[in-house]
Motif scaffolding. Structure first.
Motif, PDB file in Angstrom:
ATOM      1  N   ALA A  20       0.817  -1.217   0.000  1.00  8.17           N
ATOM      2  CA  ALA A  20       0.000   0.000   0.000  1.00  8.17           C
ATOM      3  C   ALA A  20       0.845   1.258   0.000  1.00  8.17           C
ATOM      4  CB  ALA A  20      -0.936  -0.001   1.211  1.00  8.17           C
ATOM      5  N   THR A  21       1.990   1.199   0.643  1.00 10.87           N
ATOM      6  CA  THR A  21       2.833   2.385   0.764  1.00 10.87           C
ATOM      7  C   THR A  21       3.414   2.839  -0.571  1.00 10.87           C
ATOM      8  OG1 THR A  21       4.564   3.340   2.195  1.00 10.87           O
ATOM      9  CG2 THR A  21       5.023   1.185   1.218  1.00 10.87           C
ATOM     10  N   LEU A  22       3.245   2.032  -1.625  1.00  7.28           N
ATOM     11  CA  LEU A  22       3.751   2.371  -2.961  1.00  7.28           C
ATOM     12  C   LEU A  22       2.636   2.735  -3.929  1.00  7.28           C
ATOM     13  CD1 LEU A  22       6.251  -0.618  -3.390  1.00  7.28           C
ATOM     14  CD2 LEU A  22       6.684   1.599  -2.312  1.00  7.28           C
ATOM     15  N   LEU A  23       1.394   2.754  -3.475  1.00  8.31           N
ATOM     16  CA  LEU A  23       0.258   2.902  -4.373  1.00  8.31           C
ATOM     17  C   LEU A  23      -0.287   4.328  -4.383  1.00  8.31           C
ATOM     18  CD1 LEU A  23      -1.678  -0.383  -3.522  1.00  8.31           C
ATOM     19  CD2 LEU A  23      -0.548   0.158  -5.690  1.00  8.31           C
ATOM     20  N   PRO A  24      -0.220   5.030  -5.523  1.00 12.71           N
ATOM     21  CA  PRO A  24      -0.822   6.363  -5.600  1.00 12.71           C
ATOM     22  C   PRO A  24      -2.302   6.361  -5.233  1.00 12.71           C
ATOM     23  CG  PRO A  24       0.562   5.954  -7.524  1.00 12.71           C
ATOM     24  CD  PRO A  24       0.445   4.652  -6.789  1.00 12.71           C
ATOM     25  N   GLY A  25      -3.005   5.277  -5.554  1.00 13.82           N
ATOM     26  CA  GLY A  25      -4.425   5.205  -5.232  1.00 13.82           C
ATOM     27  C   GLY A  25      -4.702   5.237  -3.746  1.00 13.82           C
ATOM     28  N   VAL A  26      -3.802   4.660  -2.961  1.00 18.56           N
ATOM     29  CA  VAL A  26      -3.963   4.688  -1.506  1.00 18.56           C
ATOM     30  C   VAL A  26      -3.763   6.111  -0.991  1.00 18.56           C
ATOM     31  CG1 VAL A  26      -2.945   3.908   0.667  1.00 18.56           C
ATOM     32  CG2 VAL A  26      -3.352   2.272  -1.178  1.00 18.56           C
ATOM     33  N   VAL A  27      -2.755   6.809  -1.516  1.00 15.49           N
ATOM     34  CA  VAL A  27      -2.525   8.190  -1.089  1.00 15.49           C
ATOM     35  C   VAL A  27      -3.694   9.075  -1.520  1.00 15.49           C
ATOM     36  CG1 VAL A  27      -0.982  10.181  -1.239  1.00 15.49           C
ATOM     37  CG2 VAL A  27      -0.033   7.867  -1.132  1.00 15.49           C
ATOM     38  N   ARG A  28      -4.220   8.871  -2.722  1.00 17.88           N
ATOM     39  CA  ARG A  28      -5.377   9.658  -3.161  1.00 17.88           C
ATOM     40  C   ARG A  28      -6.573   9.427  -2.248  1.00 17.88           C
ATOM     41  NH1 ARG A  28      -3.638   8.263  -8.416  1.00 17.88           N
ATOM     42  NH2 ARG A  28      -5.168   6.561  -8.505  1.00 17.88           N
ATOM     43  N   LEU A  29      -6.773   8.189  -1.849  1.00 14.25           N
ATOM     44  CA  LEU A  29      -7.868   7.883  -0.928  1.00 14.25           C
ATOM     45  C   LEU A  29      -7.714   8.687   0.361  1.00 14.25           C
ATOM     46  CD1 LEU A  29     -10.328   6.016  -0.233  1.00 14.25           C
ATOM     47  CD2 LEU A  29      -8.661   4.424   0.733  1.00 14.25           C
ATOM     48  N   LEU A  30      -6.501   8.736   0.869  1.00 13.40           N
ATOM     49  CA  LEU A  30      -6.235   9.471   2.107  1.00 13.40           C
ATOM     50  C   LEU A  30      -6.367  10.979   1.903  1.00 13.40           C
ATOM     51  CD1 LEU A  30      -5.238   9.425   5.056  1.00 13.40           C
ATOM     52  CD2 LEU A  30      -2.891   9.327   4.168  1.00 13.40           C
ATOM     53  N   ARG A  31      -5.812  11.495   0.825  1.00 14.94           N
ATOM     54  CA  ARG A  31      -5.812  12.933   0.588  1.00 14.94           C
ATOM     55  C   ARG A  31      -7.196  13.456   0.187  1.00 14.94           C
ATOM     56  NH1 ARG A  31      -1.464  14.897   2.975  1.00 14.94           N
ATOM     57  NH2 ARG A  31       0.556  14.333   2.062  1.00 14.94           N
TER      58      ARG A  31
END
Length: 393
Positions: free
Chosen positions: A295-306
């Motif tokens: 997860a720490t490498l996935l832009p989609g996870v960061v977008r979900l958070l942001r």
């Protein structure tokens, strides 16, 4: 404490900083220029619900960087994006040489690094002295503090699972913050906002096995840490309570769909996203995405958070040595991927060679255009805001 105001990643400050950084990295600048420390604070507005789903070492330092200035080299910028760790309970001569040679973003203490409060204070002081004596900014000294035997610094912290109410969780965090702050600790990897599912890696460690209790307790603990002037970094987003194993020890997968994560695991993070200064991502892989990439490498996870949890603070990567267990890429390669995905600080514990390799890999990616200067400037802006908020100079 006053709730900070979110400044979105597309703001004009980021554009200006990106342009300045691009000029400096292109070799046009020969000395560091004071640009003024960013005044943005680091947490976004509260989000009370999760929306439903829709679809080689640095070159030698020849100048002293004024407070708030941008790095003169790609290698210096790269090192400032890294949280490093080390082995044993002492700041060895080799560690101090490395801290003097690179302007690291921070140093994380883990269990085994701390023996007593005084020893930790001595280590933190030595690290700060080595950095500032070399003309660097002081590193952000952090500790992994999840209570009891999981504490890096032995200050008689109680395990999270012992908290019987949100008030007790807040009081425990505040007490630990008041004990750690005089030692030089300004950030903690905690509290744990994972759900303690039966058979999961956080069973018996997490606050509870239901999302509502975990969310209330984690949010209260974040407030306690902040009131004690220590920055909390709740993890491990998007929730690894249902992982197949401990992601710190083995390649582990969370086999939940995104709607299932939204229904449970994301709720504690929605409770803390509005006022946590930083959040740490998980090193597990997730079926909700591709099932193979941490997860720490996935832009989609960061977008979900942001975007959906409206988090405006610092995104801290998971343990990249642990993440390397999934797929075999080196921590240095993963550091580049994590920053590109949206992490602002990347964590490589323990191994000096991996840390040095990561600096070289990040710097090369910046020079080659594979890691944009805008992305680096955005990360440094957030990290500098957090440092200023917690008095790290």
């Amino acid at each position: 404490m006053t709730r900070p105001t979110r400044i979105g990643p597309g703001g004009s400050l980021t554009i200006v900083m990106a342009a300045l950084l691009a000029v400096l990295l292109s070799g046009c600048g020969t000395s560091d220029k004071a640009s003024g420390r960013a005044t943005a604070t680091v947490a976004g507005p509260a989000s009370t619900a999760v929306p439903a789903s829709t679809t080689a070492p640095a070159s030698s330092v020849t100048t002293t960087r004024p407070s708030g200035g941008l790095p003169t080299t790609a290698a210096r910028a790269a090192a400032r994006l890294l949280l490093i760790g080390f082995g044993g309970p002492t700041a060895s001569p080799d560690l101090l040489r490395r801290v003097a040679a690179q302007e690291w973003g921070g140093v994380v203490l883990e269990p085994g690094n701390g023996v007593s409060p005084q020893q930790v204070a001595d280590v933190a002081g030595a690290l700060r002295g080595a950095a500032t004596g070399a003309g660097h900014q002081a590193p952000l000294i952090a500790a992994s503090q999840l209570g009891g035997q999981l504490d890096a610094v032995p200050v008689e912290g109680r395990p999270q699972a012992d908290a019987r109410s949100a008030g007790a969780a807040r009081a425990a965090a505040l007490a630990e913050a008041k004990a750690l702050h005089p030692l030089g600790i300004r950030m903690v990897l905690g509290p744990d906002a994972d759900i303690g599912f039966a058979g999961g890696p956080w069973e018996g460690v997490a606050y509870a096995d239901d999302a509502a209790t975990v969310g209330a307790d984690a949010a209260a603990a974040v407030s306690g840490w902040k009131d004690g002037e220590v920055a909390p970094v709740p993890g491990h987003f998007p929730g690894e309570g249902a992982a197949s194993g401990d992601p710190a020890l083995e390649a582990a997968t969370v086999g939940l769909s995104l709607p299932e994560l939204e229904a449970r695991d994301l709720k504690p993070f929605a409770a803390v996203a509005g006022h946590a200064p930083a959040i740490q991502l998980s090193s597990a892989t997730y079926v909700a995405w591709d099932g193979v990439t941490p997860a720490t490498l996935l832009p989609g996870v960061v977008r979900l958070l942001r975007e959906r949890l409206r988090f405006g603070g610092v995104v801290v990567s998971g343990d990249l040595q642990a993440a390397s267990l999934s797929g075999g890429a080196s921590p240095a390669q993963l550091a580049v991927q994590a920053i590109r995905a949206g992490c602002d600080l990347v964590w490589i514990p323990g191994d000096a060679a991996d840390q040095a390799d990561a600096v070289r890999a990040i710097a090369k990616a910046m020079r080659d255009g594979k890691l944009s200067t805008a992305r680096v400037a955005d990360a440094l802006r957030r990290v500098d805001a957090l440092r200023a908020q917690y008095g790290v100079k």
